[in-house]
Design a protein around this motif. Structure first.
Motif, mmCIF file in Angstrom:
data_model
loop_
_atom_site.group_PDB
_atom_site.id
_atom_site.type_symbol
_atom_site.label_atom_id
_atom_site.label_comp_id
_atom_site.label_asym_id
_atom_site.label_seq_id
_atom_site.Cartn_x
_atom_site.Cartn_y
_atom_site.Cartn_z
ATOM 1 N N CYS A 1 -36.468 -0.271 15.100
ATOM 2 C CA CYS A 1 -35.692 -1.386 15.619
ATOM 3 C C CYS A 1 -34.886 -0.902 16.833
ATOM 4 O O CYS A 1 -34.107 0.042 16.732
ATOM 5 C CB CYS A 1 -34.751 -1.893 14.537
ATOM 6 N N LYS B 1 -43.039 -6.519 14.442
ATOM 7 C CA LYS B 1 -43.412 -5.094 14.503
ATOM 8 C C LYS B 1 -43.656 -4.542 13.103
ATOM 9 O O LYS B 1 -44.619 -3.800 12.884
ATOM 10 C CB LYS B 1 -42.328 -4.286 15.216
ATOM 11 N N ALA B 2 -42.802 -4.916 12.157
ATOM 12 C CA ALA B 2 -42.976 -4.435 10.786
ATOM 13 C C ALA B 2 -44.260 -4.990 10.168
ATOM 14 O O ALA B 2 -44.979 -4.273 9.469
ATOM 15 C CB ALA B 2 -41.765 -4.815 9.939
ATOM 16 N N ASP B 3 -44.556 -6.255 10.433
ATOM 17 C CA ASP B 3 -45.764 -6.871 9.905
ATOM 18 C C ASP B 3 -47.015 -6.203 10.465
ATOM 19 O O ASP B 3 -47.963 -5.903 9.726
ATOM 20 C CB ASP B 3 -45.760 -8.365 10.239
ATOM 21 N N LEU C 1 -47.378 -2.764 8.868
ATOM 22 C CA LEU C 1 -47.872 -2.848 7.492
ATOM 23 C C LEU C 1 -49.363 -3.164 7.476
ATOM 24 O O LEU C 1 -50.125 -2.558 6.722
ATOM 25 C CB LEU C 1 -47.101 -3.909 6.701
ATOM 26 N N MET D 1 -44.166 1.324 9.282
ATOM 27 C CA MET D 1 -42.838 1.632 9.804
ATOM 28 C C MET D 1 -42.729 1.174 11.244
ATOM 29 O O MET D 1 -43.646 1.379 12.041
ATOM 30 C CB MET D 1 -42.556 3.118 9.688
ATOM 31 N N ALA D 2 -41.597 0.550 11.542
ATOM 32 C CA ALA D 2 -41.335 0.078 12.897
ATOM 33 C C ALA D 2 -39.886 0.403 13.237
ATOM 34 O O ALA D 2 -38.996 0.240 12.403
ATOM 35 C CB ALA D 2 -41.576 -1.418 12.995
ATOM 36 N N LEU E 1 -35.000 -1.159 4.764
ATOM 37 C CA LEU E 1 -34.342 -0.928 6.044
ATOM 38 C C LEU E 1 -33.527 0.354 5.950
ATOM 39 O O LEU E 1 -32.822 0.579 4.966
ATOM 40 C CB LEU E 1 -33.427 -2.093 6.402
ATOM 41 N N ILE F 1 -38.499 -7.767 15.289
ATOM 42 C CA ILE F 1 -38.446 -6.737 14.244
ATOM 43 C C ILE F 1 -39.457 -7.063 13.148
ATOM 44 O O ILE F 1 -40.236 -6.211 12.724
ATOM 45 C CB ILE F 1 -37.029 -6.632 13.644
#
Length: 72
Positions: free
Chosen positions: A48, A60-62, A65, A45-46, A2, A57
């Motif tokens: 927030c 979006k990150a998953d 990736l 990358m996402a 993060l 969050i």
């Protein structure tokens, strides 16, 4: 990872620096000293946003990736 308060482009540079540092490193068996593989690194990358929840969050990150892994 993060990164609070950083611009997404700055984060990309930091993550890419980590990736480059790991790229091509070998995994070595401690007992034999033989190389048993290479280190790989994928990151999505996402950004927030203030309206995001913990769940959005992570979602979006998953997704980011997964996209990074499939796109190489």
């Amino acid at each position: 990872m993060l990164f609070e308060g950083d611009d997404i482009d700055d984060v990309f540079e930091k993550v890419d620096h980590c990736r480059n540092g790991l790229a091509g490193k070998s995994l070595v068996d401690i007992g034999s000293g033989e190389s048993i593989g290479r280190v790989t690194f994928s990151a999505g990358m996402a950004e927030c946003l203030p309206i995001d929840t913990k769940q959005t969050i992570l979602r979006k990150a998953d997704v980011a990736l997964y996209n990074a892994k499939t796109e190489g």
